[in-house]
Design a protein around this motif. Sequence first.
Motif, PDB file in Angstrom:
ATOM      1  N   ASP A 150       0.845  -1.201   0.000  1.00  0.00           N
ATOM      2  CA  ASP A 150       0.000   0.000   0.000  1.00  0.00           C
ATOM      3  C   ASP A 150       0.875   1.244   0.000  1.00  0.00           C
ATOM      4  O   ASP A 150       1.519   1.558  -1.007  1.00  0.00           O
ATOM      5  N   CYS A 263      -2.208   0.791   6.175  1.00  0.00           N
ATOM      6  CA  CYS A 263      -2.801   1.298   4.941  1.00  0.00           C
ATOM      7  C   CYS A 263      -1.924   2.387   4.353  1.00  0.00           C
ATOM      8  O   CYS A 263      -0.996   2.123   3.610  1.00  0.00           O
ATOM      9  N   GLU A 361      -5.790   5.823   8.441  1.00  0.00           N
ATOM     10  CA  GLU A 361      -5.381   5.703   7.043  1.00  0.00           C
ATOM     11  C   GLU A 361      -3.911   6.100   6.982  1.00  0.00           C
ATOM     12  O   GLU A 361      -3.047   5.276   7.153  1.00  0.00           O
ATOM     13  N   GLU A 483      -9.727   9.290   3.836  1.00  0.00           N
ATOM     14  CA  GLU A 483      -8.512   8.489   3.581  1.00  0.00           C
ATOM     15  C   GLU A 483      -7.303   9.400   3.732  1.00  0.00           C
ATOM     16  O   GLU A 483      -7.183  10.104   4.720  1.00  0.00           O
ATOM     17  N   ASP A 571      -8.155   8.051  -3.070  1.00  0.00           N
ATOM     18  CA  ASP A 571      -7.678   7.344  -1.879  1.00  0.00           C
ATOM     19  C   ASP A 571      -6.385   7.966  -1.364  1.00  0.00           C
ATOM     20  O   ASP A 571      -6.387   8.704  -0.395  1.00  0.00           O
ATOM     21  N   ASN A 572      -5.283   7.706  -2.038  1.00  0.00           N
ATOM     22  CA  ASN A 572      -3.999   8.206  -1.541  1.00  0.00           C
ATOM     23  C   ASN A 572      -3.451   9.291  -2.462  1.00  0.00           C
ATOM     24  O   ASN A 572      -3.650   9.245  -3.663  1.00  0.00           O
ATOM     25  N   GLU A 622      -5.903  -2.125  -6.954  1.00  0.00           N
ATOM     26  CA  GLU A 622      -6.031  -0.768  -6.429  1.00  0.00           C
ATOM     27  C   GLU A 622      -4.693  -0.086  -6.642  1.00  0.00           C
ATOM     28  O   GLU A 622      -3.645  -0.705  -6.484  1.00  0.00           O
TER      29      GLU A 622
HETATM   30 CA    CA Z   1      -5.923   3.711   1.320  1.00  0.00          CA
END
Ligand code: CA
Length: 679
Positions: A150, A263, A361, A483, A571-572, A622
């Motif tokens: 991740d 994460c 997160e 997130e 998300d990121n 992802e």
């Molecule tokens: Ca994430």
Amino acid sequence: MPESAPRRRLLPLFAEVGGGRSPKTCQYRCGNACFHPAPNKSDNPYFGDIFRAVLSRRTALQGAAVTTGAGALGLSSAGSAAANERNHPSPRPTFEAVQPNTDDVVTVPPNYDHHVVIRWGDPVLPGAPEFDFENQTGEAQEQQFGYNCDYVGFHQLDDDHGLLWVNHEYTNEELMFAGYTDGNDADLEQIKVAIAAHGGSILELERQNGTGEWRLAGGDRPFNRRITGNTPFRISGPAAGHELLRTEADPEGVEALGTLNNCAGGYTPWGTFLSGEENCDQYFVGGDQVAEEDREALARYSIEVEGDTYVGRRFDRVEERFDLAKHPHEANRFYWVVEIDPTDPESKPTKRTMLGRFKHEGATTAITSDGRVAVYMGDDERFEYIYKFVSAKQYVKGSRKHNMSLLDTGTLYVGRLTGNSPEEEIDGTGTLPSDGEFDGRGEWVPLASNTESFVDGFTLEEVLIHTRLAADAVGATKMDRPEDFEPSPVTGKVYCCLTNNDAREPGQADEPNPRGPNKHGHILEVVEDRNDAGAESFTWNVPIVCGDPEDESTYFAGYDKSKVMPISAPDNVTFDKDGNLWVATDGQPSALEINDGLHVVPVEGRFRGELRTFATVPVEAECCGPLITEDNKTAFIAPQHPGENGTVEEPTSTWPDGDFARPSVVCIWHTQGRDVGTA
Ligand code: CA
Ligand code: FEO
Ligand code: CA
């Protein structure tokens, strides 16, 4: 696997479940969280307009600021936003965009190349065995690259060497072991592999011939390290040693074994990595047998206390501590932010209790105008909150020992946001209010300092261990799955991805979360007062409301929507040196029927909102990471769970090698040595 190896038959699947995720990710990552009601049962309003006695403490806190300017630290301070606009008038990436696709490969723009740096099972430690898919053991996995990579962080050692930290968030057992059904039937060795495939890896990398291409370094690689679900961690900060953290194996409450579901994360100014423990509930069984008085807190952390326990893994069959019926406090020793020093392979990583306990997160840092450290954090679940920590002490450049203590003293805050448009103008469809923007003001409500609690009915330690409950009590604003929450190193503005929330009903829409249901997510931009990361109030707006630009409910900062590309489930994030925002996604396959990817969008100047796709990842993967190196020559991404809807027997992805799916880290660079983002 050689190029000539036969490629396996694929089963393309785009099944969707609530929350826009696909069924297997739900099962293995979050224990089917979306199939259950959101755990936030508090009745605090969607618009936080109740100020409690808590706020009377704030004056004292503000008065506690230390002196010394931030200029020497190179960070933005008051007035610098205008200067930044002059210095960076209209940054605009010029690469030829990658088109939406469903290909089982990583796709990058023309003039770029990429390669796989490391894949699940590749050796990390010196002498580690080669990966043997059919005969994997826990002992081998402890020395090899873990599963589902991740967050990716980079600590540069010199021009040509650096240390990559990679989170291993969770495991997809049905893709790791042939014939896997669930944790009840799993072979004990498979469970040992799974525990060892969690955690993180430190990898020494070497630049290739002065280019933006990095590969695993040769030689001894003394910094290489694996951290797993069994690695000893020091518990530090005000909650260390508290009764709620004590167990039979650790009666002092100061040492926990392992880190799980890591994460996102962040890199500190003093050269360590922070990593967030997120969906930890799914590792525990026995919640239905704990004492009545412990149930409310466990349930607030999504642990099943009544019905059937999630049995996708059953770590308790190997490590009894994961059975809450026997060890009810073990769950309190997870859901923290952990700090890892990549330059000392012997160092004991640390769980920092002052940063609070929730489904962390990431944890990203900025220096305040008076030289202290702020850490921005999201709690990724439907209707959860955004948080900030501000250290009591200043960051001192070069003083490693001092800086390693910064995250143990300070103040933990939770965000309360108020819109500036009439409530009736926010109807849940995404239609802009009459003032033309979803925007407003926000407060950082203090929950606790390292010496006292600011929440009635909670001790300091209870605020830190049951942070969600404390935040409920002060009326924090319920957000759509916060997130990554990260400050721009160029402007100091802070960006939070609200990934989606299928459970928000139209009547629950508010200005900071303006769609209900929110299938595609949005991005929040926070501007701290005085542009100071230490401020206790801020303005905010929603520059991007995600989705297919042809969908009327989307918004791209007012930019011409015929010139932007689809995005769902932001998300990121990361930033390039011009301050452009790079956004990786986690849910486009189910929400838009296209692969996830890495998008970039200018957030300053006249191209603000021009969102385009830089890279896409393989089928059902992802797009994690992302990271742009400081010299702007390299982008790292970490496609995790490729083929997540398949099994070993019936794969839906065989990336990267054509045999079976393996989560991997990918390095992307411009073949003519130009900056990442240029044509
Ligand atoms: Ca994430
Ligand atoms: Fe692990 Fe919130 O994504
Ligand atoms: Ca408004």
